[in-house]
Structure formats: C-alpha cells, structure tokens
Design a protein around this motif. Structure first.
Motif, PDB file in Angstrom:
ATOM      1  N   ARG A 264      18.853  33.338  29.917  1.00  0.00           N
ATOM      2  CA  ARG A 264      19.293  32.458  28.761  1.00  0.00           C
ATOM      3  C   ARG A 264      19.584  31.196  28.665  1.00  0.00           C
ATOM      4  O   ARG A 264      19.669  30.548  27.632  1.00  0.00           O
ATOM      5  CB  ARG A 264      20.721  33.579  28.349  1.00  0.00           C
ATOM      6  CG  ARG A 264      20.388  34.861  28.009  1.00  0.00           C
ATOM      7  CD  ARG A 264      21.674  35.600  28.084  1.00  0.00           C
ATOM      8  NE  ARG A 264      22.671  34.961  29.062  1.00  0.00           N
ATOM      9  CZ  ARG A 264      23.974  35.324  29.173  1.00  0.00           C
ATOM     10  NH1 ARG A 264      24.616  35.512  27.940  1.00  0.00           N
ATOM     11  NH2 ARG A 264      24.823  35.070  30.240  1.00  0.00           N
ATOM     12  N   PHE A 265      20.005  30.528  29.702  1.00  0.00           N
ATOM     13  CA  PHE A 265      20.366  29.142  29.867  1.00  0.00           C
ATOM     14  C   PHE A 265      19.344  28.206  30.229  1.00  0.00           C
ATOM     15  O   PHE A 265      18.274  28.772  30.698  1.00  0.00           O
ATOM     16  CB  PHE A 265      21.573  28.968  30.930  1.00  0.00           C
ATOM     17  CG  PHE A 265      22.785  29.981  30.428  1.00  0.00           C
ATOM     18  CD1 PHE A 265      23.360  29.722  29.285  1.00  0.00           C
ATOM     19  CD2 PHE A 265      23.102  30.879  31.021  1.00  0.00           C
ATOM     20  CE1 PHE A 265      24.499  30.659  28.754  1.00  0.00           C
ATOM     21  CE2 PHE A 265      24.284  31.995  31.031  1.00  0.00           C
ATOM     22  CZ  PHE A 265      24.753  31.729  29.693  1.00  0.00           C
ATOM     23  N   ALA A 266      19.571  27.167  30.097  1.00  0.00           N
ATOM     24  CA  ALA A 266      18.650  25.891  30.567  1.00  0.00           C
ATOM     25  C   ALA A 266      19.601  24.872  31.389  1.00  0.00           C
ATOM     26  O   ALA A 266      20.578  24.842  31.239  1.00  0.00           O
ATOM     27  CB  ALA A 266      17.824  25.274  29.561  1.00  0.00           C
ATOM     28  N   TYR A 267      18.720  24.097  32.233  1.00  0.00           N
ATOM     29  CA  TYR A 267      19.522  23.036  32.412  1.00  0.00           C
ATOM     30  C   TYR A 267      19.288  21.535  31.712  1.00  0.00           C
ATOM     31  O   TYR A 267      18.042  21.504  30.969  1.00  0.00           O
ATOM     32  CB  TYR A 267      18.829  22.249  33.992  1.00  0.00           C
ATOM     33  CG  TYR A 267      19.527  23.282  35.126  1.00  0.00           C
ATOM     34  CD1 TYR A 267      20.670  22.813  35.618  1.00  0.00           C
ATOM     35  CD2 TYR A 267      18.770  24.130  35.813  1.00  0.00           C
ATOM     36  CE1 TYR A 267      21.275  23.317  36.702  1.00  0.00           C
ATOM     37  CE2 TYR A 267      19.381  25.041  36.800  1.00  0.00           C
ATOM     38  CZ  TYR A 267      20.500  24.268  37.190  1.00  0.00           C
ATOM     39  OH  TYR A 267      21.415  25.157  38.241  1.00  0.00           O
ATOM     40  N   TYR A 268      20.182  21.016  31.506  1.00  0.00           N
ATOM     41  CA  TYR A 268      20.381  19.729  30.434  1.00  0.00           C
ATOM     42  C   TYR A 268      20.780  18.607  31.210  1.00  0.00           C
ATOM     43  O   TYR A 268      21.700  18.733  32.106  1.00  0.00           O
ATOM     44  CB  TYR A 268      21.337  20.171  29.246  1.00  0.00           C
ATOM     45  CG  TYR A 268      20.828  21.322  28.441  1.00  0.00           C
ATOM     46  CD1 TYR A 268      20.316  21.057  27.143  1.00  0.00           C
ATOM     47  CD2 TYR A 268      21.169  22.601  28.799  1.00  0.00           C
ATOM     48  CE1 TYR A 268      19.887  22.012  26.410  1.00  0.00           C
ATOM     49  CE2 TYR A 268      20.593  23.532  27.862  1.00  0.00           C
ATOM     50  CZ  TYR A 268      20.161  23.347  26.737  1.00  0.00           C
ATOM     51  OH  TYR A 268      19.737  24.326  25.820  1.00  0.00           O
ATOM     52  N   VAL A 269      20.298  17.401  30.727  1.00  0.00           N
ATOM     53  CA  VAL A 269      20.829  16.157  31.243  1.00  0.00           C
ATOM     54  C   VAL A 269      21.872  15.860  30.215  1.00  0.00           C
ATOM     55  O   VAL A 269      21.460  15.931  28.709  1.00  0.00           O
ATOM     56  CB  VAL A 269      19.749  15.022  31.001  1.00  0.00           C
ATOM     57  CG1 VAL A 269      20.426  13.532  31.368  1.00  0.00           C
ATOM     58  CG2 VAL A 269      18.389  15.465  31.972  1.00  0.00           C
ATOM     59  N   VAL A 270      22.994  15.553  30.694  1.00  0.00           N
ATOM     60  CA  VAL A 270      24.253  15.342  29.522  1.00  0.00           C
ATOM     61  C   VAL A 270      24.753  14.083  29.784  1.00  0.00           C
ATOM     62  O   VAL A 270      25.137  13.537  30.838  1.00  0.00           O
ATOM     63  CB  VAL A 270      25.278  16.570  29.957  1.00  0.00           C
ATOM     64  CG1 VAL A 270      26.455  16.447  28.675  1.00  0.00           C
ATOM     65  CG2 VAL A 270      24.697  17.751  29.742  1.00  0.00           C
ATOM     66  N   ALA A 271      25.029  13.305  28.894  1.00  0.00           N
ATOM     67  CA  ALA A 271      25.522  11.907  28.901  1.00  0.00           C
ATOM     68  C   ALA A 271      26.036  11.409  27.715  1.00  0.00           C
ATOM     69  O   ALA A 271      25.807  11.808  26.627  1.00  0.00           O
ATOM     70  CB  ALA A 271      24.390  10.919  29.515  1.00  0.00           C
TER      71      ALA A 271
END
Length: 295
Positions: A264-271
């Motif tokens: 259900r989830f994904a990896y994200y670049v967060v900044a």
C-alpha cells in the motif's frame, strides 16, 4: 540573571516544553532525562521561579514558564536557522540523507559507490534511524521514508513502490507442508511486522478470507529483524523484495510462494521546498530515478 546566559539550561527547558516530556527532550539533546531535569531545576533556582510542573501526564507550563517560553523558542529557532544558512554556505557540496536502517543497508548503501563515482565532489552522509527526523529544523537535507507521502509542510516525491514477498529458510520449507496457494501459508508460523497488518492484507489481496491465524506470531519493527528470524527458520516473513535480495541470492532464504503483492505504501523523497533547490539534492534525486530505471 547575570552576564553569562545558561544556554544549556534554557535549551533544556525549551525542548522539554516543545516536545512535552523530559524523555523526548533528552533524546533530542543526546543526554539523559536526569540531566534535563537537573538543568531545568538549576535554571529555576537561578531565576527564583518555577517554570514547569510535572505529572504522570507530562509537563505543564507555570505562568512564569508560559511568559518565558515563546521568546526562547524564537531565539533558538533563529540560532538554528543561522547555523543552517552557514552550513549551506560552507557545505554546499555536502548531502545529508536520513532513512530507515533496513532500507539503508539493503538498497541505498550498496548503490552509493556508483553515485560517488559519478559525483565525487558531493560528500554524502547517511543517517540511518527508524525515528522521524525534524526536517524543518535539523541539518538533514532529505529523508527517504516509507509511508503514504503525507508530510505537512514538506515536499514529497514518490520514487519506489516496493513489492511484498513471502520468504523463509529452505530448511523450513523442506520440512513442512507443501505450499501451492496463498492460504497454505497459514499452516506455517507467520512472522509479523509491528502492526500485524501485512499478512492479513496480503491474503485478502489473493482472495483468502483471513482468520485470526493471519495475525499470530512474533512481531518485529524492522525488516532486518524479520529477515534474521526467517533465516533462523522461525517462520515465513512477508518483506519488501529489495530487502531480501542478498539473502535470496546467497541461498539463506527462498521465496515461499511466488505471489508478490504491491505494498500500500511507497518510498518518498521528503524535504523542505528550499532544500530541493540545492544542486546536490537535485543531483541525488535525478540519480535515484536512474537507479530505478536500471532496476
């Protein structure tokens, strides 16, 4: 108060108030809760007033504490912003990345040699932690996080949607019932993630009415721990495919049943938005895209 400001004590009070507990402030400052409590007590003695009251529900500001806290919060915020500005100036080619230990060890770190070879002028720092970091105030440039992408006040860019695979040791599979269909996994011990949700969802995705057995078994809060338990023959683990790559390649694990299911989830670049404008950050994000294309 005197010419010398008790900055450590003032920060201990500010962080305790901001985070709501001595323990959280201690983790933030890298000391013990006892040291935080001592600093606040010394500050109160020096000022001659009580700043906080403590109860089993946490800490509450007194009238004096409520008058002092807003100015201190602004002041320490200005100090951190000044240091961040300086870091951006003198460390323009430094990139600090925060991510979970399992993702760092299984996916990111093995690929960093390729990034370093392409961009030797960018110094990469990896901080592996399961805890969320303060991207608004800390020195981390970007975080690689697994979730739904909802991070208020921050920019999030999806870059990897992992697939969940059921894996186990070859010995466990050889000595147990034959696995033909997803429901057959219920005949084995199931190794659970912390929320005990993935197995039930995986079974439902394959048309199996999950019963209480789908939530039984020991639970672990990191894929690395799930993998070690699976390698030890303790049961079947449902893990992200990229986390199991090395163990599958080396034969320590096998795919119990070839029925992957996208998470259900994904990896994200967060900044922060302004961090995304830094050339090293843009370079790294572009490189991530290239890695996914190669995969």
């Amino acid at each position: 108060m005197g010419a010398v400001l008790p900055l450590l004590a003032l920060r201990a009070f500010t962080e305790t108030t901001r985070l709501g507990s001595l323990k959280a402030a201690a983790e933030r400052m890298g000391v013990t809760p006892g040291a935080i409590s001592q600093q606040i007590r010394q500050l109160e003695d020096r000022l001659g007033v009580s700043l906080l009251t403590r109860s089993r529900h946490g800490v509450q500001l007194t009238e004096a504490g409520a008058a002092l806290y807003p100015g201190l919060l602004r002041g320490f915020g200005e100090i951190e912003n000044a240091l961040l500005d300086l870091d951006a100036l003198v460390g323009a080619s430094t990139l600090t990345i925060s991510t979970q230990p399992s993702f760092a060890s299984s996916w990111l770190v093995p690929r960093l040699a390729a990034f370093n070879a392409l961009h030797p002028h960018i110094e990469v720092r990896v901080e592996a932690t399961a805890q969320l970091v303060d991207l608004q105030r800390g020195r981390v440039d970007i975080a690689l996080r697994h979730g739904l992408g909802d991070y208020p006040g921050l920019e999030s860019i999806p870059f990897l949607a992992p697939v969940l695979l059921p894996v186990c040791s070859p010995a466990l599979l050889a000595g147990g019932p034959l696995l033909r269909e997803p429901q057959d996994c219920l005949q084995y011990p199931l190794l659970q993630e912390a929320e005990r949700a993935d197995w039930a969802l995986w079974l439902q995705a394959h048309g199996v009415v999950a019963d209480s057995r789908s939530r039984r078994g020991p639970s672990f809060d990191e894929d690395l721990l799930l993998l070690r338990a699976a390698v030890g023959g303790q049961g079947i683990a449902l893990v992200q495919a990229q986390h199991a790559e090395e163990d599958l390649r080396e034969g320590r694990l096998v795919v119990a049943l070839d029925r992957p299911w996208p998470s259900r989830f994904a990896y994200y670049v967060v900044a922060r938005r302004e961090k995304l404008e830094r050339p090293p950050v843009r370079t790294f994000i572009d490189w991530l895209g290239g890695q996914l294309a190669e995969d």
